[in-house]
Design a protein around this motif. Structure first.
Motif, PDB file in Angstrom:
ATOM      1  N   MET A 147       0.734  -1.137  -0.090  1.00 39.52           N
ATOM      2  CA  MET A 147       0.016   0.042   0.261  1.00 39.52           C
ATOM      3  C   MET A 147       0.925   1.026   0.126  1.00 39.52           C
ATOM      4  O   MET A 147       2.187   1.253   0.424  1.00 39.52           O
ATOM      5  N   LYS A 148       0.425   2.318  -0.591  1.00 46.70           N
ATOM      6  CA  LYS A 148       1.298   3.521  -0.651  1.00 46.70           C
ATOM      7  C   LYS A 148       1.175   4.365   0.615  1.00 46.70           C
ATOM      8  O   LYS A 148       0.370   4.129   1.323  1.00 46.70           O
ATOM      9  N   SER A 149       2.416   4.855   0.990  1.00 45.21           N
ATOM     10  CA  SER A 149       2.427   5.811   1.884  1.00 45.21           C
ATOM     11  C   SER A 149       1.398   6.651   2.496  1.00 45.21           C
ATOM     12  O   SER A 149       1.169   6.841   3.606  1.00 45.21           O
ATOM     13  N   ASP A 150       1.010   7.222   1.327  1.00 47.99           N
ATOM     14  CA  ASP A 150       0.182   8.536   1.547  1.00 47.99           C
ATOM     15  C   ASP A 150      -1.386   7.760   2.299  1.00 47.99           C
ATOM     16  O   ASP A 150      -2.241   8.438   2.394  1.00 47.99           O
ATOM     17  N   GLN A 151      -1.453   6.328   2.212  1.00 41.52           N
ATOM     18  CA  GLN A 151      -2.829   5.818   2.746  1.00 41.52           C
ATOM     19  C   GLN A 151      -2.548   5.352   4.125  1.00 41.52           C
ATOM     20  O   GLN A 151      -3.358   4.598   4.663  1.00 41.52           O
ATOM     21  N   MET A 152      -1.178   5.743   4.627  1.00 44.97           N
ATOM     22  CA  MET A 152      -0.884   5.040   6.049  1.00 44.97           C
ATOM     23  C   MET A 152      -1.884   5.433   6.919  1.00 44.97           C
ATOM     24  O   MET A 152      -2.058   5.019   8.020  1.00 44.97           O
ATOM     25  N   LYS A 153      -2.780   6.600   6.787  1.00 45.60           N
ATOM     26  CA  LYS A 153      -3.313   6.969   7.801  1.00 45.60           C
ATOM     27  C   LYS A 153      -4.716   6.110   8.125  1.00 45.60           C
ATOM     28  O   LYS A 153      -5.562   6.034   8.950  1.00 45.60           O
ATOM     29  N   ILE A 154      -5.028   5.144   7.214  1.00 44.88           N
ATOM     30  CA  ILE A 154      -5.995   4.233   7.271  1.00 44.88           C
ATOM     31  C   ILE A 154      -5.718   3.263   8.330  1.00 44.88           C
ATOM     32  O   ILE A 154      -4.767   2.707   8.261  1.00 44.88           O
ATOM     33  N   PRO A 155      -6.605   3.053   9.290  1.00 40.49           N
ATOM     34  CA  PRO A 155      -6.243   2.091  10.432  1.00 40.49           C
ATOM     35  C   PRO A 155      -5.886   0.797  10.064  1.00 40.49           C
ATOM     36  O   PRO A 155      -6.261   0.263   9.037  1.00 40.49           O
ATOM     37  N   GLN A 156      -5.007   0.085  10.649  1.00 36.91           N
ATOM     38  CA  GLN A 156      -4.612  -1.443  10.169  1.00 36.91           C
ATOM     39  C   GLN A 156      -5.719  -2.127   9.976  1.00 36.91           C
ATOM     40  O   GLN A 156      -5.736  -2.852   9.282  1.00 36.91           O
ATOM     41  N   ALA A 157      -6.509  -2.322  11.079  1.00 37.64           N
ATOM     42  CA  ALA A 157      -7.781  -2.965  10.892  1.00 37.64           C
ATOM     43  C   ALA A 157      -8.665  -2.978   9.618  1.00 37.64           C
ATOM     44  O   ALA A 157      -9.094  -3.951   8.990  1.00 37.64           O
ATOM     45  N   THR A 158      -8.760  -1.700   9.251  1.00 35.80           N
ATOM     46  CA  THR A 158      -9.299  -1.336   7.975  1.00 35.80           C
ATOM     47  C   THR A 158      -8.475  -1.808   6.834  1.00 35.80           C
ATOM     48  O   THR A 158      -9.117  -2.591   5.914  1.00 35.80           O
ATOM     49  N   ALA A 159      -7.106  -1.448   6.687  1.00 35.68           N
ATOM     50  CA  ALA A 159      -6.284  -2.061   5.760  1.00 35.68           C
ATOM     51  C   ALA A 159      -6.407  -3.790   5.641  1.00 35.68           C
ATOM     52  O   ALA A 159      -6.535  -4.130   4.315  1.00 35.68           O
ATOM     53  N   LYS A 160      -6.438  -4.290   6.773  1.00 34.87           N
ATOM     54  CA  LYS A 160      -6.602  -5.765   6.443  1.00 34.87           C
ATOM     55  C   LYS A 160      -7.776  -6.246   5.716  1.00 34.87           C
ATOM     56  O   LYS A 160      -7.894  -7.333   5.241  1.00 34.87           O
ATOM     57  N   ARG A 161      -8.898  -5.545   5.797  1.00 33.45           N
ATOM     58  CA  ARG A 161     -10.217  -5.906   5.144  1.00 33.45           C
ATOM     59  C   ARG A 161      -9.993  -5.546   3.936  1.00 33.45           C
ATOM     60  O   ARG A 161     -11.034  -5.881   3.120  1.00 33.45           O
ATOM     61  N   LEU A 162      -9.297  -4.617   3.415  1.00 38.71           N
ATOM     62  CA  LEU A 162      -9.520  -4.161   2.083  1.00 38.71           C
ATOM     63  C   LEU A 162      -9.191  -5.079   0.899  1.00 38.71           C
ATOM     64  O   LEU A 162     -10.102  -5.364  -0.050  1.00 38.71           O
ATOM     65  N   PRO A 163      -8.476  -6.201   1.206  1.00 31.86           N
ATOM     66  CA  PRO A 163      -8.154  -7.166  -0.021  1.00 31.86           C
ATOM     67  C   PRO A 163      -9.682  -8.074  -0.159  1.00 31.86           C
ATOM     68  O   PRO A 163      -9.977  -8.445  -1.137  1.00 31.86           O
ATOM     69  N   LEU A 164     -10.413  -8.086   1.023  1.00 29.08           N
ATOM     70  CA  LEU A 164     -11.673  -8.833   1.121  1.00 29.08           C
ATOM     71  C   LEU A 164     -12.586  -8.156   0.381  1.00 29.08           C
ATOM     72  O   LEU A 164     -13.443  -8.813  -0.347  1.00 29.08           O
ATOM     73  N   TYR A 165     -12.661  -6.874   0.853  1.00 26.87           N
ATOM     74  CA  TYR A 165     -13.476  -6.088  -0.149  1.00 26.87           C
ATOM     75  C   TYR A 165     -13.580  -6.074  -1.588  1.00 26.87           C
ATOM     76  O   TYR A 165     -14.019  -6.236  -2.351  1.00 26.87           O
ATOM     77  N   TYR A 166     -12.053  -5.781  -1.948  1.00 29.87           N
ATOM     78  CA  TYR A 166     -11.654  -5.929  -3.162  1.00 29.87           C
ATOM     79  C   TYR A 166     -12.188  -7.258  -3.995  1.00 29.87           C
ATOM     80  O   TYR A 166     -12.530  -7.124  -5.084  1.00 29.87           O
ATOM     81  N   ARG A 167     -11.866  -8.295  -3.383  1.00 35.40           N
ATOM     82  CA  ARG A 167     -12.180  -9.441  -4.082  1.00 35.40           C
ATOM     83  C   ARG A 167     -13.661  -9.526  -4.333  1.00 35.40           C
ATOM     84  O   ARG A 167     -13.919  -9.698  -5.569  1.00 35.40           O
ATOM     85  N   PHE A 168     -14.417  -9.147  -3.395  1.00 29.63           N
ATOM     86  CA  PHE A 168     -16.033  -9.212  -3.622  1.00 29.63           C
ATOM     87  C   PHE A 168     -16.410  -8.025  -4.536  1.00 29.63           C
ATOM     88  O   PHE A 168     -17.282  -8.709  -5.402  1.00 29.63           O
ATOM     89  N   LEU A 169     -15.823  -7.111  -4.634  1.00 31.25           N
ATOM     90  CA  LEU A 169     -16.230  -6.015  -5.588  1.00 31.25           C
ATOM     91  C   LEU A 169     -15.894  -6.392  -6.996  1.00 31.25           C
ATOM     92  O   LEU A 169     -16.383  -6.130  -7.982  1.00 31.25           O
ATOM     93  N   GLU A 170     -14.750  -7.065  -7.250  1.00 30.46           N
ATOM     94  CA  GLU A 170     -14.325  -7.604  -8.378  1.00 30.46           C
ATOM     95  C   GLU A 170     -15.283  -8.419  -8.975  1.00 30.46           C
ATOM     96  O   GLU A 170     -15.530  -8.575  -9.929  1.00 30.46           O
ATOM     97  N   ASN A 171     -15.689  -9.227  -8.047  1.00 28.68           N
ATOM     98  CA  ASN A 171     -16.793 -10.491  -8.571  1.00 28.68           C
ATOM     99  C   ASN A 171     -18.165  -9.724  -8.922  1.00 28.68           C
ATOM    100  O   ASN A 171     -18.667 -10.284  -9.854  1.00 28.68           O
ATOM    101  N   LEU A 172     -18.468  -8.758  -8.157  1.00 31.70           N
ATOM    102  CA  LEU A 172     -19.635  -7.998  -8.469  1.00 31.70           C
ATOM    103  C   LEU A 172     -19.639  -7.200  -9.679  1.00 31.70           C
ATOM    104  O   LEU A 172     -20.631  -7.554 -10.705  1.00 31.70           O
ATOM    105  N   HIS A 173     -18.568  -6.755 -10.204  1.00 31.62           N
ATOM    106  CA  HIS A 173     -18.079  -6.041 -11.227  1.00 31.62           C
ATOM    107  C   HIS A 173     -18.124  -6.773 -12.435  1.00 31.62           C
ATOM    108  O   HIS A 173     -18.915  -6.355 -13.584  1.00 31.62           O
ATOM    109  N   ALA A 174     -17.561  -7.908 -12.236  1.00 30.32           N
ATOM    110  CA  ALA A 174     -17.598  -8.979 -13.363  1.00 30.32           C
ATOM    111  C   ALA A 174     -19.019  -9.455 -13.646  1.00 30.32           C
ATOM    112  O   ALA A 174     -19.291  -9.777 -14.860  1.00 30.32           O
ATOM    113  N   SER A 175     -19.914  -9.422 -12.697  1.00 26.56           N
ATOM    114  CA  SER A 175     -21.250 -10.043 -12.958  1.00 26.56           C
ATOM    115  C   SER A 175     -22.066  -9.009 -13.580  1.00 26.56           C
ATOM    116  O   SER A 175     -23.340  -8.944 -13.750  1.00 26.56           O
TER     117      SER A 175
END
Ligand code: ATP
Length: 212
Positions: free
Chosen positions: A1-29
């Protein structure tokens, strides 16, 4: 992740790949918008947490409309550096390591195992899942400077010694699958995944905190 996004809390950052994967599937459908309730059911994170997570990067869903899937997806792609493939290395080509070499990480996120190391003469020089296995004793001369992340799947008793060498060679992130607790300098990040402990925890929770 880029340094300018470091202010996102760690717990949030950890969930981003989860959101990303689901959104990718939604987009594909072909879906164009999604509500926080739908997202919540799919990724099993409560909707208040999702709304708070999304508010950190200015994605404020509209009431009765939800979130724009394409917007979120392009945001996540940038935040997670998904436009670029991140190369990683793997150390320890045992049962677990071999499974990872066969696993297509590119399918769900843009990481790829580029090289693997082991000390077993029968494994060195072979190729598993398209990844070449090198001699760990020659790690320092073979490792590539553009790889900063290592997956560690060696026996626990040698994990610390190997982690020290990885750190000396410039590795900045270790995904530790061994039961060993690693000590590293504070500029190195270790994420620890002990599969046996996770499984045991699940069994314990099922027994003591049944959901029905
Ligand atoms: P296997 O059945 O292939 O031995 P395993 O996962 O049960 O797999 P482990 O004993 O956990 O076996 O070892 C994992 C891998 O780490 C093996 O491929 C082994 O050769 C390798 N290994 C053992 N010692 C070291 C070491 N000092 N440095 C690097 N790799 C090592």
């Amino acid at each position: 992740m880029k340094s300018d996004q470091m202010k996102i809390p760690q717990a949030t950052a950890k969930r981003l790949p989860l959101y990303y994967r689901f959104l990718e599937n939604l987009h594909a459908s072909g879906k164009q918008r999604v509500s926080s309730t739908e997202l919540s059911e799919a990724v099993k994170v409560d909707s208040a947490t999702i709304r708070r997570d999304f508010s950190y990067f200015g994605a404020l869903g509209k009431k009765g409309y939800g979130y724009n899937v394409s917007y979120l997806l392009s945001f996540f792609r940038k935040t997670l550096d998904q436009d670029e493939v991140t190369k990683v290395m793997l150390v320890g080509v045992g049962n677990l390591g071999t499974a990872f070499l066969h696993y297509n990480f590119l399918k769900n996120n843009n990481t790829q195992i580029e090289m693997a190391f082991d000390v077993d003469k029968n494994k060195i020089g072979t190729d598993i899942g398209g990844v070449k296995i090198y001699d760990l004793n020659r790690f320092e001369e073979i490792q590539s400077d553009d790889i900063k992340v290592a997956i560690l799947t060696v026996p626990a008793q040698v994990a610390q010694k190997i982690a020290d060498r990885l750190v000396d060679a410039g590795i900045k992130g270790i995904l530790n699958f061994t039961p060993a607790r690693l000590t590293v300098p504070d500029y190195v990040r270790v994420h620890h995944i002990d599969l046996a402990v996770e499984l045991q925890a699940l069994v314990y929770f099922l027994k003591h905190y049944p959901l029905d």
